[in-house]
Design a protein around this motif. Sequence first.
Motif, short mmCIF file in Angstrom:
data_model
loop_
_atom_site.label_atom_id
_atom_site.label_comp_id
_atom_site.label_asym_id
_atom_site.label_seq_id
_atom_site.Cartn_x
_atom_site.Cartn_y
_atom_site.Cartn_z
N VAL A 153 0.84 -1.21 0.00
CA VAL A 153 0.00 0.00 0.00
C VAL A 153 0.87 1.26 0.00
O VAL A 153 0.62 2.21 -0.76
CB VAL A 153 -0.95 -0.01 1.21
CG1 VAL A 153 -1.56 1.38 1.43
CG2 VAL A 153 -2.06 -1.03 1.02
N ILE A 154 1.92 1.27 0.83
CA ILE A 154 2.83 2.42 0.86
C ILE A 154 3.50 2.61 -0.50
O ILE A 154 3.56 3.73 -1.03
CB ILE A 154 3.89 2.23 1.96
CG1 ILE A 154 3.23 2.27 3.34
CG2 ILE A 154 4.97 3.32 1.87
CD1 ILE A 154 4.16 1.87 4.47
N GLY A 155 4.00 1.53 -1.06
CA GLY A 155 4.68 1.62 -2.35
C GLY A 155 3.78 2.09 -3.47
O GLY A 155 4.13 3.00 -4.24
N LEU A 156 2.59 1.50 -3.55
CA LEU A 156 1.68 1.88 -4.62
C LEU A 156 1.19 3.31 -4.45
O LEU A 156 0.97 4.03 -5.43
CB LEU A 156 0.51 0.90 -4.66
CG LEU A 156 -0.37 0.88 -5.91
CD1 LEU A 156 0.46 0.75 -7.17
CD2 LEU A 156 -1.38 -0.26 -5.83
N SER A 157 1.04 3.73 -3.20
CA SER A 157 0.64 5.12 -2.94
C SER A 157 1.70 6.10 -3.43
O SER A 157 1.38 7.17 -3.97
CB SER A 157 0.38 5.32 -1.44
OG SER A 157 -0.70 4.53 -1.00
N LEU A 158 2.96 5.74 -3.27
CA LEU A 158 4.03 6.59 -3.79
C LEU A 158 3.95 6.70 -5.31
O LEU A 158 4.16 7.79 -5.88
CB LEU A 158 5.40 6.04 -3.37
CG LEU A 158 5.80 6.23 -1.91
CD1 LEU A 158 7.11 5.49 -1.63
CD2 LEU A 158 5.97 7.70 -1.58
N VAL A 159 3.66 5.58 -5.97
CA VAL A 159 3.55 5.60 -7.43
C VAL A 159 2.38 6.49 -7.86
O VAL A 159 2.50 7.28 -8.80
CB VAL A 159 3.38 4.17 -7.98
CG1 VAL A 159 3.13 4.20 -9.48
CG2 VAL A 159 4.60 3.32 -7.66
N ILE A 160 1.26 6.38 -7.17
CA ILE A 160 0.05 7.08 -7.59
C ILE A 160 0.09 8.56 -7.25
O ILE A 160 -0.28 9.42 -8.07
CB ILE A 160 -1.19 6.43 -6.94
CG1 ILE A 160 -1.34 4.97 -7.42
CG2 ILE A 160 -2.46 7.22 -7.29
CD1 ILE A 160 -2.42 4.20 -6.67
N PHE A 161 0.55 8.89 -6.05
CA PHE A 161 0.34 10.24 -5.53
C PHE A 161 1.60 11.11 -5.47
O PHE A 161 1.48 12.32 -5.30
CB PHE A 161 -0.27 10.17 -4.13
CG PHE A 161 -1.59 9.44 -4.07
CD1 PHE A 161 -2.71 9.95 -4.70
CD2 PHE A 161 -1.69 8.22 -3.41
CE1 PHE A 161 -3.92 9.27 -4.66
CE2 PHE A 161 -2.89 7.54 -3.36
CZ PHE A 161 -4.02 8.06 -3.98
N VAL A 169 9.91 5.15 -8.23
CA VAL A 169 10.76 3.96 -8.36
C VAL A 169 10.89 3.27 -7.01
O VAL A 169 10.83 2.03 -6.92
CB VAL A 169 12.14 4.34 -8.93
CG1 VAL A 169 13.08 3.14 -8.89
CG2 VAL A 169 12.00 4.85 -10.36
N ILE A 170 11.08 4.05 -5.94
CA ILE A 170 11.10 3.46 -4.60
C ILE A 170 9.77 2.77 -4.30
O ILE A 170 9.72 1.67 -3.75
CB ILE A 170 11.40 4.55 -3.54
CG1 ILE A 170 12.80 5.11 -3.75
CG2 ILE A 170 11.25 4.00 -2.12
CD1 ILE A 170 13.13 6.31 -2.89
N GLY A 171 8.69 3.43 -4.71
CA GLY A 171 7.37 2.85 -4.52
C GLY A 171 7.20 1.54 -5.28
O GLY A 171 6.59 0.59 -4.77
N VAL A 172 7.73 1.48 -6.48
CA VAL A 172 7.65 0.25 -7.27
C VAL A 172 8.36 -0.89 -6.56
O VAL A 172 7.87 -2.03 -6.52
CB VAL A 172 8.26 0.48 -8.68
CG1 VAL A 172 8.52 -0.85 -9.38
CG2 VAL A 172 7.32 1.34 -9.52
#
Length: 258
Positions: A153-161, A169-172
């Motif tokens: 959830v944290i990673g995908l949130s970084l990608v989205i927002f 990239v860190i989020g991925v």
Amino acid sequence: MHASFSAGTLLGAGLSSLAILFKVPVLVHLLLIARIEFILIFTFFRFLPEDTGKEDAVSRRQEVSSEKPVNVWTEPRTLLIGLIVLGMAFAEGSANDWLPLTMTDGFHVTHAQGTAVYGVFLTAMLIARIFGGAFLDRYGRVPVLRLCTAVSVIGLSLVIFSGNLTAAVIGVFLWGIGASLGFPVGLSAAGDDPKGAVKRVGAISFVGYCAFLVGPPVLGLLGEEFGLVRALMIVLIGIVLSGLVSRAVKPPASEKCS
């Protein structure tokens, strides 16, 4: 086995990046890969044990004669495990199908760079699947799966927002770590009870591959309307739902496994 799957997809992503970099035609690339796969399969399949995938005939007859048929689709635990696998397989399958294009469209990187970012996701999956077994043995399925969903959830949130390439990239990478164990843990949980284990594992596999096949086209349709980055919010919802019902993978009370 799942780590080997991730290693193969990582190798494929690396070769794809090189093919794009050196402008290898898609047809030539795919024909070459098909030839390599053909050689590998027909070289190594003969080393598989002859009884691979077969059930013991005597125990199977005893089970059929002494037990009532198992309807796995009416079992609450199996359905909840299916929901977990549905969400986590959707998270994995969406990256497999859309992550390179999401990076090129949403963060304006080159095609080779987008594929390289997909390699980051696969690297995270590979690392987590290699070392995940030790964490599962030590802490148990439920805590590890909850941690995975939180990380994803944290990673995908970084990608989205985030709107920032480095943060994305860190989020991925975090997305890949988090999505890595959902499918394997779900299959293990489905096989806890030997009676009907084949049907349960088959049902959970069916649900997982439905997510792989149906989820990405749905994401593509949403991407046309809202953009691929924003469309990933449906994946985020699926991961959250998986985390909410993660207790379902706890072994039955009669089992002494973690």
